[in-house]
Design an enzyme around this catalytic site. Structure first.
Site, mmCIF file in Angstrom:
data_model
loop_
_atom_site.group_PDB
_atom_site.id
_atom_site.type_symbol
_atom_site.label_atom_id
_atom_site.label_comp_id
_atom_site.label_asym_id
_atom_site.label_seq_id
_atom_site.Cartn_x
_atom_site.Cartn_y
_atom_site.Cartn_z
ATOM 1 C CE LYS A 248 -2.181 -0.896 3.978
ATOM 2 N NZ LYS A 248 -1.846 -2.124 4.284
ATOM 3 N NE ARG B 238 -4.316 -1.337 10.022
ATOM 4 C CZ ARG B 238 -3.036 -0.754 9.729
ATOM 5 N NH1 ARG B 238 -3.111 0.527 9.139
ATOM 6 N NH2 ARG B 238 -2.108 -1.395 9.411
ATOM 7 N NE ARG C 100 7.445 -2.565 5.939
ATOM 8 C CZ ARG C 100 6.236 -2.251 5.885
ATOM 9 N NH1 ARG C 100 5.441 -2.270 4.923
ATOM 10 N NH2 ARG C 100 5.296 -2.735 7.238
ATOM 11 N NE ARG D 78 6.096 -0.141 10.257
ATOM 12 C CZ ARG D 78 5.005 -0.049 9.587
ATOM 13 N NH1 ARG D 78 4.923 0.443 8.524
ATOM 14 N NH2 ARG D 78 4.282 -0.746 10.180
ATOM 15 N NE ARG E 121 2.356 -4.647 11.370
ATOM 16 C CZ ARG E 121 3.366 -4.552 10.604
ATOM 17 N NH1 ARG E 121 4.470 -5.165 11.005
ATOM 18 N NH2 ARG E 121 3.182 -3.645 9.721
HETATM 19 P P1 AMP Z 1 0.927 0.756 9.270
HETATM 20 O O1 AMP Z 1 1.870 1.442 9.009
HETATM 21 O O2 AMP Z 1 -0.441 0.987 8.309
HETATM 22 O O3 AMP Z 1 1.293 -0.698 9.112
HETATM 23 O O4 AMP Z 1 0.326 0.944 10.693
HETATM 24 C C1 AMP Z 1 1.094 0.426 11.659
HETATM 25 C C2 AMP Z 1 0.336 0.409 13.007
HETATM 26 O O5 AMP Z 1 -0.219 1.368 13.435
HETATM 27 C C3 AMP Z 1 -0.731 -0.580 12.930
HETATM 28 O O6 AMP Z 1 -0.167 -2.161 13.269
HETATM 29 C C4 AMP Z 1 -1.618 -0.205 14.037
HETATM 30 O O7 AMP Z 1 -1.146 -0.468 15.337
HETATM 31 C C5 AMP Z 1 -1.522 1.415 13.678
HETATM 32 N N1 AMP Z 1 -2.618 1.985 12.724
HETATM 33 C C6 AMP Z 1 -2.334 2.256 11.591
HETATM 34 N N2 AMP Z 1 -3.659 2.708 11.034
HETATM 35 C C7 AMP Z 1 -4.445 2.318 12.024
HETATM 36 C C8 AMP Z 1 -6.096 2.497 11.928
HETATM 37 N N3 AMP Z 1 -6.583 2.774 10.893
HETATM 38 N N4 AMP Z 1 -6.647 1.913 12.821
HETATM 39 C C9 AMP Z 1 -5.974 1.486 14.239
HETATM 40 N N5 AMP Z 1 -4.710 1.232 14.174
HETATM 41 C C10 AMP Z 1 -3.972 1.797 13.142
#
Ligand code: AMP
Length: 192
Positions: free
Chosen positions: A14, A89, A128, A134, A146
């Site tokens: 994404k 999400r 990654r 991260r 996740r």
């Molecule tokens: P990402 O960078 O999109 O993989 O997000 C990393 C982490 O941020 C996720 O594992 C969640 O803990 C949190 N997170 C990001 N976007 C959301 C969302 N829309 N709702 C809830 N938690 C989120």
């Protein structure tokens, strides 16, 4: 306005595809994961409250992310459109997003859902983690948590938008350019 959700599990590409799409279509990128990591880096109260959930690979509570998206929409009137990446999400987040957009006479126009096998996702995220910095990409247990959150809470979001026929599945395996071409084709088709 043209509002797009780029949908898919962690590691489905994404972020990579969003960077290319916002440039091509003049959309504003709203990536809740990026915003949350920035809040953590700036040691804000919001960042501190989110960090524990993120470190465990769990979703941050809905009201936190919905508030972030509400501010972003309110602070950017007159925009061409948004590309939502990593949001919504949960179904509750989708309903809140639909309402926020409706307040601005707008809607979600298209949901592009990237399809990647679970083995490939885990391989990509572990790789990654070697360079992303991260902490949630390094540990396979957190990566699986996740993906579990995605399957339980996030995949129903596709069902929410399929009711209005907005979801198009796109194969997320192959070269970055091939996947980008497929995504672009679907957007062009929707806009034509
Ligand atoms: P990402 O960078 O999109 O993989 O997000 C990393 C982490 O941020 C996720 O594992 C969640 O803990 C949190 N997170 C990001 N976007 C959301 C969302 N829309 N709702 C809830 N938690 C989120």
């Amino acid at each position: 306005m043209f509002n797009l959700i780029l949908f898919g599990p962690p590691g489905s590409g994404k972020g990579t595809q969003s960077e290319k799409l916002i440039e091509k279509y003049g959309l504003m990128h709203l990536a809740t994961g990026n915003i949350l990591r920035e809040e953590i880096a700036n040691k804000t109260a919001l960042g501190l409250s989110a960090k524990g959930y993120m470190d465990r690979g769990e979703l941050v509570p809905d009201e936190v992310v919905i508030g972030m998206i509400r501010s972003a929409i309110e602070n950017n009137p007159g925009i061409r459109g948004f590309l939502f990446d990593g949001f919504p999400r949960t179904v509750a987040q989708s309903v809140a997003l639909d309402n926020l957009l409706a307040e601005n006479d707008a809607q979600i126009d298209l949901v592009l859902a990237l399809q990647v096998s679970e083995d490939e996702l885990i391989d990509r995220l572990i790789n990654r983690g070697k360079t992303s910095g991260r902490s949630d990409d390094v540990n396979e247990k957190i990566i699986r948590a996740r993906i579990g959150e995605y399957e339980n809470k996030t995949s129903p979001v596709a069902g929410h938008y399929s009711k209005s026929d907005k979801v198009v599945k796109v194969k997320g395996e192959g070269t970055i350019d091939d996947i980008f071409d497929q995504l672009s084709k679907e957007i062009d088709h929707k806009q034509s």
